[in-house]
Motif scaffolding. Structure first.
Motif, short mmCIF file in Angstrom:
data_model
loop_
_atom_site.label_atom_id
_atom_site.label_comp_id
_atom_site.label_asym_id
_atom_site.label_seq_id
_atom_site.Cartn_x
_atom_site.Cartn_y
_atom_site.Cartn_z
N VAL A 1 0.85 -1.20 0.00
CA VAL A 1 0.00 0.00 0.00
C VAL A 1 0.88 1.24 0.00
O VAL A 1 1.63 1.47 0.96
N ALA A 2 0.79 2.03 -1.06
CA ALA A 2 1.56 3.26 -1.11
C ALA A 2 1.07 4.22 -0.04
O ALA A 2 -0.12 4.25 0.29
N PRO A 3 1.97 5.03 0.55
CA PRO A 3 1.57 5.92 1.65
C PRO A 3 0.42 6.86 1.30
O PRO A 3 -0.48 7.08 2.11
N ASP A 4 0.44 7.46 0.08
CA ASP A 4 -0.63 8.39 -0.26
C ASP A 4 -1.95 7.67 -0.43
O ASP A 4 -3.02 8.19 -0.07
N VAL A 5 -1.91 6.44 -0.93
CA VAL A 5 -3.13 5.64 -1.06
C VAL A 5 -3.66 5.26 0.31
O VAL A 5 -4.86 5.35 0.59
N ASP A 6 -2.78 4.83 1.19
CA ASP A 6 -3.19 4.42 2.54
C ASP A 6 -3.86 5.58 3.27
O ASP A 6 -4.87 5.41 3.97
N GLU A 7 -3.31 6.76 3.11
CA GLU A 7 -3.84 7.92 3.84
C GLU A 7 -5.18 8.39 3.29
O GLU A 7 -6.07 8.77 4.05
N ARG A 8 -5.34 8.36 1.97
CA ARG A 8 -6.51 8.97 1.36
C ARG A 8 -7.69 8.04 1.16
O ARG A 8 -8.84 8.49 1.11
N PHE A 9 -7.45 6.74 1.04
CA PHE A 9 -8.53 5.83 0.68
C PHE A 9 -9.41 5.49 1.88
O PHE A 9 -8.99 5.59 3.03
N ALA A 10 -10.63 5.07 1.58
CA ALA A 10 -11.64 4.87 2.64
C ALA A 10 -11.50 3.53 3.35
O ALA A 10 -11.78 3.42 4.54
N TRP A 11 -11.14 2.47 2.61
CA TRP A 11 -11.04 1.11 3.15
C TRP A 11 -12.34 0.73 3.86
O TRP A 11 -12.35 0.33 5.02
N ALA A 12 -13.45 0.87 3.17
CA ALA A 12 -14.77 0.63 3.75
C ALA A 12 -15.55 -0.34 2.87
O ALA A 12 -15.38 -0.38 1.65
N VAL A 13 -16.43 -1.10 3.52
CA VAL A 13 -17.26 -2.09 2.84
C VAL A 13 -18.70 -1.63 2.86
O VAL A 13 -19.22 -1.17 3.89
N LEU A 14 -19.37 -1.74 1.71
CA LEU A 14 -20.82 -1.52 1.62
C LEU A 14 -21.48 -2.84 1.29
O LEU A 14 -21.01 -3.59 0.43
N LEU A 15 -22.58 -3.14 1.97
CA LEU A 15 -23.32 -4.37 1.74
C LEU A 15 -24.53 -4.10 0.85
O LEU A 15 -25.18 -3.07 0.97
N GLY A 16 -24.81 -5.05 -0.03
CA GLY A 16 -25.99 -4.98 -0.87
C GLY A 16 -26.86 -6.21 -0.66
O GLY A 16 -26.36 -7.32 -0.50
N ARG A 17 -28.18 -6.01 -0.64
CA ARG A 17 -29.10 -7.12 -0.40
C ARG A 17 -29.15 -8.14 -1.54
O ARG A 17 -29.75 -9.19 -1.40
N ASP A 18 -28.54 -7.82 -2.65
CA ASP A 18 -28.66 -8.65 -3.84
C ASP A 18 -28.32 -10.11 -3.54
O ASP A 18 -27.35 -10.41 -2.86
#
Length: 524
Positions: free
Chosen positions: A96-113
């Motif tokens: 993980v590049a430092p700028d990517v690590d700092e700026r990215f959300a690293w979050a999961v969204l769930l879908g009912r599909d």
């Protein structure tokens, strides 16, 4: 652009991502020399980390409005608990590049599909369908999918694909956008838009190349063991995908279309598994995973008939002879199906069977208590829900599922003339929720419950601020500005000295969000 309600998240991904490429300037990073320790693919022309995150935020803003978006605290917590050790392993390995690590959300969204699918989005967001959670047999299998998608993000595959599409003609990209939007409502109309195959050619370029797929496999596989998962989960998941492929995918496994399974990918994973751990096998499924997979299957709305079938399953001959994980999952499905059907006596009988089947397993007992609290709240018995939550071990009340359930239970008891709750208990909950959102400011659901708790305490100004922050967390800046302005109006009319600090916070946050709203409007 306005986005229609969809049953397919991929239409939202394609249309929003590419409309952004058409309507907003794309910031590109200069060519980067590949490092020997981290081989990269493509020509080096990528979106900057900041531009990719902004693009991801635009997509996520639309997905939050999708009727299939689901904020289910137990499932969200579970999937996020699998992603975080994988992300920690990627950081440790220098992926993980430092700028990517700092700026990215690293979050999961769930879908009912109900379809079996997961996907990576720009900016470090990940989409997971309940159909995937419901079909995997172990946490290692689910972790293998997350590791693969995480590697697409860390290797900047998404930014390269988007940058490549930015060099296509607007006419061709527009054809793809139209086809994706039409597909969400009428697949036949979408097919009619594929005139001359031009839009289809661009759609094919959206899918990761075979080299990118193999790279995501290789790097994702390398994350498994350092993250505490069995690498054999990759092979087991590939076996599932291969079996579905042989059955002529009927549309329920879209993961096969966006991540085509090749014999080379299968052979590579089997070879790595044999070399790294010859003769190794997956550990038996944990009870917690079995219960949460059952939860996913129920919440994907299979229909009333299926819920009734699951509710009646304990009466089947041979039910008691099921292996422990399958037995516990069947009891969980029966209890939660009873909640969906509002059959409280049957749901409570199934819950008693679930508790007996998970005795001695701390994680399983916790999920049973959470389900009990959910059942009692749905049945209009908040005192019993509070009793279940108070029976949790010390420290459990600081976790998100418990916090949100306790908020619902206390507010229900207040609505019922305050039986079973106290002002002190409500104040303590408000403090814990406030601490949570301070550490997790993007948790819109927690902000919304905190707003209701503060309102119940008579703290209207703080409640309006929390309502505004919930909108900010979902990138609806216009709605947030409306709430902040309502707070300013309340503060002017109140005149209470105690509100001065809160009013100052609202003024500061309003200016910041107004600036974000102007940026958001300029992108359209």
């Amino acid at each position: 652009m306005a986005f229609p309600r969809t049953r397919r998240w991929d239409a939202a991904i394609f249309s929003i991502a590419f409309s952004a490429c058409l309507t907003a300037p794309v910031a590109l990073a200069p060519p980067v020399q590949a490092q020997p320790s981290l081989p990269t693919l493509g020509d080096g022309l990528e979106l900057t980390a900041a531009a990719e995150r902004k693009l991801g935020d635009r997509i996520i803003r639309e997905l939050y409005r999708d009727p299939d978006y689901l904020d289910d605290a137990p499932l969200q917590e579970y999937v996020q608990s699998l992603l975080q050790p994988l992300l920690a392993a990627a950081r440790q390995r220098g992926e993980v590049a430092p700028d990517v690590d700092e700026r990215f959300a690293w979050a999961v969204l769930l879908g009912r599909d109900r379809s079996v699918n997961a996907f990576a989005l720009p900016g470090g967001y990940f989409g997971v369908h309940l159909g995937l959670i419901g079909v995997v047999a172990t946490p290692d299998e689910l972790a293998s999918v997350l590791a693969h998608e995480l590697s697409h993000v860390t290797q900047r595959h998404i930014s390269r694909l988007i940058a490549q599409q930015g060099r296509q003609t607007p006419l061709m990209i527009g054809a793809l956008i139209l086809s994706a939007l039409a597909a969400s409502k009428n697949p036949g109309a979408a097919q009619a838009l594929m005139v001359g195959g031009q839009a289809l050619a661009i759609q094919n370029q959206l899918n990761f190349s075979r080299d990118m797929e193999r790279e995501a496999d290789r790097i994702g596989y390398g994350l498994m063991q350092p993250a505490g998962f069995a690498p054999q989960g990759f092979v087991a998941m590939f076996d599932k995908l291969q079996q579905a492929n042989r059955l002529n995918d009927n549309g329920s496994w879209p993961y096969l279309r966006s991540h085509p399974l090749t014999t080379q990918r299968i052979a590579d994973m089997q070879s790595r598994s044999t070399h790294d751990a010859p003769g190794a096998a997956l550990a038996p499924a944990r009870l917690e995973h079995a219960l949460l997979a059952a939860r996913a299957r129920v919440l994907m709305r299979p229909g009333v008939d299926i819920w009734r079938q699951w509710l009646a399953a304990p009466q089947d001959a041979g039910f008691a002879r099921l292996a422990r994980p399958e037995l516990a999952a069947a009891w969980y499905s029966a209890a939660l199906s009873g909640v969906q059907l509002a059959d409280w006596p049957a749901a409570r009988r199934a819950l008693a069977g679930l508790r007996a089947s998970v005795q001695g397993d701390a994680a399983g007992l916790r999920q049973a208590r959470l389900l009990q609290a959910q059942l009692e709240l749905a049945a209009g018995q908040p005192a019993q829900a509070l009793a279940a939550l108070r029976a949790q071990p010390p420290g459990a009340g600081e976790r998100r599922p418990e916090l949100l359930l306790q908020a619902q239970a206390l507010l229900q008891t207040l609505a019922a003339a305050g039986a079973g709750s106290s002002p002190g208990e409500l104040a303590a909950l408000a403090e814990r929720l406030h601490t949570w959102v301070t550490l997790q400011p993007q948790d819109a659901g927690a902000w919304q419950w905190l707003a209701q708790v503060w309102r119940a305490q008579g703290q209207g100004l703080r409640a309006l601020r929390a309502e505004a922050e919930a909108q900010v967390a979902q990138y609806d800046y216009a709605a947030a500005v409306d709430r902040f302005r309502a707070g300013q109006e309340l503060a002017r009319n109140s005149g209470a000295a105690a509100d001065f600090i809160e009013a100052s916070i609202i003024d500061t946050r309003l200016r910041a969000v107004q600036s974000l709203l102007r940026e958001q409007a300029a992108e359209r």
